[in-house]
Design a protein around this motif. Structure first.
Motif, PDB file in Angstrom:
ATOM      1  N   HIS B 690      -1.561  54.587 -62.221  1.00  0.00           N
ATOM      2  CA  HIS B 690      -2.699  55.097 -62.015  1.00  0.00           C
ATOM      3  C   HIS B 690      -3.828  53.982 -61.930  1.00  0.00           C
ATOM      4  O   HIS B 690      -4.610  53.914 -60.895  1.00  0.00           O
ATOM      5  N   ALA B 788      -4.134  57.333 -52.469  1.00  0.00           N
ATOM      6  CA  ALA B 788      -4.647  58.770 -52.976  1.00  0.00           C
ATOM      7  C   ALA B 788      -3.631  59.440 -53.824  1.00  0.00           C
ATOM      8  O   ALA B 788      -3.962  60.114 -55.075  1.00  0.00           O
ATOM      9  N   LEU B 791      -3.945  57.766 -57.277  1.00  0.00           N
ATOM     10  CA  LEU B 791      -4.996  58.305 -58.159  1.00  0.00           C
ATOM     11  C   LEU B 791      -4.831  59.431 -58.848  1.00  0.00           C
ATOM     12  O   LEU B 791      -5.374  59.832 -59.680  1.00  0.00           O
ATOM     13  N   ARG B 792      -3.894  60.353 -58.183  1.00  0.00           N
ATOM     14  CA  ARG B 792      -3.721  61.553 -58.706  1.00  0.00           C
ATOM     15  C   ARG B 792      -2.718  61.569 -59.934  1.00  0.00           C
ATOM     16  O   ARG B 792      -2.778  62.521 -60.664  1.00  0.00           O
ATOM     17  N   GLU B 794      -1.333  60.857 -63.393  1.00  0.00           N
ATOM     18  CA  GLU B 794      -1.804  60.576 -64.831  1.00  0.00           C
ATOM     19  C   GLU B 794      -0.440  60.400 -65.745  1.00  0.00           C
ATOM     20  O   GLU B 794       0.423  61.125 -65.360  1.00  0.00           O
TER      21      GLU B 794
END
Lengths: 260, 794
Positions: B690, B788, B791-792, B794
């Protein structure tokens, strides 16, 4: 009228075998606009933002930002594009916990190889402008949500981007902090900053957007300019419940027609 | 499929990269463990193992072919105390000469007298190992002893003493652990190799119930002697002599085999711990989700131990097979080094190593799985999610975070690119993980440092020992059997002096003298001419400069209790001569019972230089081709009865064997260390995916991403490499002298001081290379990961 900063032409984006996230979307955003993108989950808002940010590529169509064909960029060129022409703020701030506020803000300039002195001066100015200069040496974990988002805004503005992308910037904030961020975005836009704002929050869109579009199933179903016209998207399906609602500012002029 | 089964299957299948790394790691670890354990086992009494496997003869007895009969000898097999016997075989002693061969060895070269026995290969005693070619089954075929042969399969050998000078083809090479003969032919062939008017001898091979000591073998021999006609036993050789020689060789090699083997096994355990522990530890959040769904801690533990055991089992199975396959040439090499037959992987190793490996995997998986299983569900789910600061999971984490932040601040101020300072600070975020990377790299660095030093020292020592033949050409004064007397040394010297291309030469000849305080004869190498250019490699002191001075090997000093500067007295038939020791030289000849001195030293002693031992060492002028020089010189020497041949300059088989063993194990260590780094960086990159997404969203290019990930282990790798080098050097400084002690010599300081500054610097960078090589793959993955998606995450 200012030239379009973002030109999205017939963009289609598909993931695997599912329905398209974006279905032939065409959109222009002019410099100085603050465009809010509304829509339910799965409507294609984040996909649109990712395409503009160069984080993803369309399956079809073109994405041009500031004269640059973003959909054609290599990974390295895409990184350079992000670092020089856009700034991004996120729902969960995405600050690096191990770095101080100042170091977080400095990061884009350092990645771009800016001079240390100039970068520090710019970071100090931004922190002061955003009212968080007293937290320069603090670690993000010690700040409130609103303060963290201000740090994220400072970081996003570090390289003077032509375009500020905001992905649900108030989604993780309480009401007061959310309003605070809304005011900040408004101020930035009034100073000439072009903003593309993806949000569920219609109040936020109302408060700071100069134009609002609504996506459903990857298509624009409504395009509303503040103090201007309302255009229904060409893909509006029969039976869709479209209301101008709060997204349409008073005095809005509603027009039917193509959304391009 | 049960819920637990589905979880395990999904865990193994979805995390493909980690599953592959774990399988590969276990495979390599098991392979190197099988190899290391086999080498270690092989180094334990290799002679005894080979002797037992071949059912070697405790006593090899030769009987007069006319004084006894085959029936009488066959009867000795049933004597009390004899547990097994083979024979009687017909045996002849012959002078062979070299026939046609594919190499550059002159045809007609005389070879030492050989005992040729007519017998089948397989036998109840002394069951020979065929190392090349096939057994001699037809006329014209002969099998030669693999360790005492100038032959290769296909070469020809002539026996000029036998009528018709029969020429046989060497069809195979075989090894008798007890050295029962020099060559073997089919029984029917012996008659054709027997000189007219003589009867072949008989050979009997015995195994006794009690043969552990010289006394026991002597007693058993006496019982055989008593059972045959008086005087018919011509000779009898106890296996104990060969055993002592082999044990000595084994003792020489054991220190380095043990050191490398222990490193290999230790490394395997460490890497399995790193990979398995790290992988399970990294799954803490997934474990939290499972628990939130209702999995009990016990189910979680079972799931994760099983998830580790599945790829480990696959890796173990392939590792055992690969280890066994690789062990074949390696153990063959080790067997050659020990001078015994080829060793084999002990079957128990193929059982114990997999069991031990699976136990280590289970144990290392169990600890983090138990910890994760006991963790409160909400905490487990929170692991790896952002934001995480400010509400650390305990005191320790708080300290780590504090240190990390301080370092970020410090490194951020250094004039380094930001990606580099970010990478350098990363190890402090996860000190335990960094420590394991450091341990893997350090062990790899120890192995490489030790291996490189060992190879350099052995090469130096080998070159030192080759100083016994310092020139490019050797001239021997006894060239052919038809020559009844050795060539006149003065005539040979004159021929050498007149030969174009001769730069300088000296001659040596051997004499046997007594030395006060030493039992038995001592060999004196008497030099004529200027030998200063051809001195042995000195351990201390200097080469002799005139009569009355001597240089001796370490063994001589040890045997006599003398030191450099002392004087020893040589005796011969009532004459005495005193000689002062001026130097200690590297030499393993004659077990160190040797004196090197000017020939004039012997003048007052009346000691006779053995004519057949005289040889000339010749140094050629630059640009002279040794082969054409030898051909031309031989034309001049042939009438004199002398023969010139090029000196062998290649490394000895022993050094090649040790170098290849060291190289194989060192490579294995480096590969395992690299895998350990790869796995750790992979886990770390996954954990930080992340953050990587954030960096990339802020404009970090793929190249910058690779630089940051590689830098994150480069610092640790460099430090660990630097730390591993002195340990490797220390290990070298312990092992080499131990090998020397076992061989009965000290080694010259120059051969031990092989770690020169450029070498040390290169070795210190070795850790960095291992770390960077291990990190490149995950770094590339990090650079390619879609921003992308990350970044999603977690």
């Amino acid at each position: 009228m200012a030239a379009p900063l973002i030109q999205i032409h017939e963009v289609r984006k598909e993931y695997d075998d599912g329905p398209p996230a974006l279905a032939g979307l065409t959109l222009e955003v002019r410099a100085g606009e603050a465009l809010a993108v509304l829509g339910p989950s799965g409507s294609g808002k984040s996909t649109l933002l990712n395409l503009v940010a160069g984080l993803d590529r369309p399956s079809e169509g073109t994405v041009t930002v500031d004269g640059l064909r973003v959909d054609e960029l290599s990974e390295s060129a895409s990184a350079r594009y992000r670092r020089s022409r856009i700034g991004m703020i996120f729902q969960f701030f995405n600050l690096l916990d191990d770095l101080t506020v100042a170091d977080n803000v400095l990061l884009p300039a350092q990645l771009a190889g800016a001079s240390r002195q100039q970068a520090r001066r710019r970071a100090a100015d931004l922190l002061e402008f955003l009212g968080i200069d007293r937290f320069a040496d603090t670690f993000p974990g010690r700040l409130s949500g609103g303060q963290r988002q201000r740090v994220a805004v400072a970081r996003a503005l570090m390289n003077r981007p032509a375009l500020l992308l905001a992905d649900e910037p108030t989604g993780a904030l309480d009401t007061a902090s959310g309003q605070d961020v809304g005011r900040l975005l408004t101020e930035l836009n009034q100073d000439g900053q072009t903003i593309l704002l993806v949000t569920h929050d219609t109040a936020l869109a109302d408060s700071c957007a100069t134009r609002t579009i609504e996506l459903i199933d990857g298509a624009i179903v409504r395009d509303v300019r503040a103090g201007g016209d309302v255009r229904a998207g060409r893909n509006v399906r029969a039976g869709s419940d479209i209301q101008a609602g709060s997204a349409v500012r008073s005095g809005g002029d509603v027009q039917a027609g193509a959304g391009r | 499929m049960s819920a637990l089964g589905k979880v395990v299957r999904a865990g193994v299948g979805r995390r493909r990269a980690q599953t592959v790394v774990m399988t590969l790691t276990v495979l390599l670890a098991v392979t190197s463990s099988v190899l290391a354990a086999s080498l270690l086992v092989g180094s334990q009494a290799p002679f005894d193992h080979a002797f037992a496997r071949q059912r070697g003869a405790h006593l090899t007895a030769m009987f007069d072919g006319t004084g006894t009969t085959a029936t009488q000898l066959a009867g000795t097999a049933h004597l009390p105390g004899v547990t097994a016997a083979a024979g009687p075989y017909r045996a002849v002693s012959l002078h062979p000469t070299l026939g046609g061969n594919a190499r550059d060895i002159p045809v007609g070269l005389n070879l030492p007298v050989a005992t040729v026995v007519g017998r089948p290969g397989g036998a109840p005693v002394d069951d020979l190992d065929l190392t090349a070619g096939h057994w001699a089954t037809g006329p014209g075929q002969i099998v030669w002893d693999a360790d005492r042969t100038p032959f290769r399969v296909g070469d020809r050998v002539t026996f000029p003493d036998v009528p018709g000078s029969p020429t046989l083809t060497v069809v195979g090479l075989a090894r008798s652990v007890g050295g029962s003969a020099d060559a073997w032919v089919p029984p029917a062939q012996v008659a054709a190799l027997t000189e007219p008017g003589s009867a072949p001898e008989y050979q009997m091979l015995y195994r006794f119930a009690a043969a552990g000591t010289d006394a026991q073998v002597s007693a058993a021999r006496a019982s055989v002697v008593a059972a045959v006609p008086a005087g018919s036993m011509v000779s009898a050789e106890s296996y104990l002599r060969a055993k002592r020689a082999a044990d000595r060789a084994a003792a020489t090699f054991a220190p380095f085999i043990v050191a490398l083997g222990a490193l290999g096994v230790g490394m395997s355990i460490l890497i399995i711990g790193i990979v398995v522990g790290g992988t399970v530890g990294a799954a803490t959040r997934r474990i939290g989700i499972l628990k939130s769904l209702g999995f009990t801690p016990a189910q979680v533990v079972r799931a994760y131990v099983a998830q580790a055991l599945i790829p480990a089992a696959v890796g173990t199975a392939f590792g055992v097979v690969l280890g066994d396959l690789l062990a074949v040439p390696l153990l063959h090499t080790e067997g050659s080094a020990y001078g015994t037959s080829a060793l084999a992987v002990a079957p128990w190793i193929d059982v114990v190593v997999p069991i031990a490996t699976m136990s280590v995997v289970a144990a290392t998986a169990l600890a983090p799985a138990l910890r994760a299983g006991r963790l409160r569900t909400v905490e487990a789910i929170a692991v790896g999610r952002t934001p995480r600061a400010g509400r650390g999971r305990g005191h320790e984490r708080g300290i780590n975070l504090g240190i990390n932040r301080g370092l970020h601040g410090l490194l951020g101020r250094l004039p380094l690119p930001r990606v580099v300072s970010l990478g350098l600070a990363n190890p402090f975020a996860r000190p335990a993980r960094s420590a394991t990377v450091a341990a893997a790299v350090a062990l790899g660095a120890v192995g490489v440092t030790f291996g490189v030093g060992l190879a350099a020292s052995l090469t130096g020592i080998d070159q030192g020992l080759n100083r016994e033949s310092p020139g490019q050409v050797i001239v021997r004064t006894l060239s052919g059997r038809e020559q009844s007397r050795a060539a006149d040394p003065d005539a040979v010297a004159a021929a050498l002096a007149g030969q174009p291309g001769t730069r300088r030469y000296f001659s040596t000849g051997q004499a046997q003298v007594g030395v006060a305080g030493l039992a038995g004869p001592t060999t004196v190498n008497a030099y004529r001419g200027d030998s200063s250019w051809g001195s042995y490699q000195m351990i201390s002191g200097s080469w002799f400069t005139g009569p009355g001075q001597a240089v001796v090997p370490t063994g001589f000093l040890t045997l006599t209790g003398t030191h450099i500067g002392d004087t020893v007295t040589m005796t011969n038939n009532g004459h005495t001569a005193r000689v002062r020791i001026v130097g200690e030289a590297l030499s393993l000849s004659n077990e160190g019972q040797q004196i090197l001195t000017d020939a004039a030293t012997l003048s007052g002693l009346g000691a006779r230089v053995l004519p057949e031992s005289v040889r000339f060492d010749v140094d050629l002028t630059g640009g002279t081709d040794p082969k054409s020089y030898v051909d031309s010189l031989n034309a001049a020497l042939r009438p004199l009865g002398a023969l010139a041949e090029p000196a062998s300059t290649g490394p000895s088989g022993t050094v090649i064997a040790m170098d290849s063993l060291a190289a194989a194990l060192t490579l294995m260590l480096v590969a395992v260390a690299g895998l350990g780094v790869l796995n750790t960086v992979l886990l770390d990159t996954r954990d930080r995916v992340h953050d990587l997404g954030v960096f990339k969203a802020l404009g970090m290019t793929p190249r910058q991403t690779i630089a940051m990930v590689v830098t994150s282990v480069a610092g640790v790798g460099l430090l660990a490499g630097v730390a591993g080098v002195p340990v490797g050097i220390a290990l070298h400084h312990i092992v080499m002298p131990a090998m020397g002690r076992a061989a009965g010599t000290r080694f010259p300081a120059a051969d031990l001081a092989v770690y020169h500054l450029p070498v040390v610097c290169a070795l210190a960078l070795g850790g960095l290379v291992i770390a960077v090589a291990g990190a490149l793959l995950p770094a590339d993955w990090a650079a390619r990961a879609r921003t992308a998606e990350t970044l999603r995450t977690e």
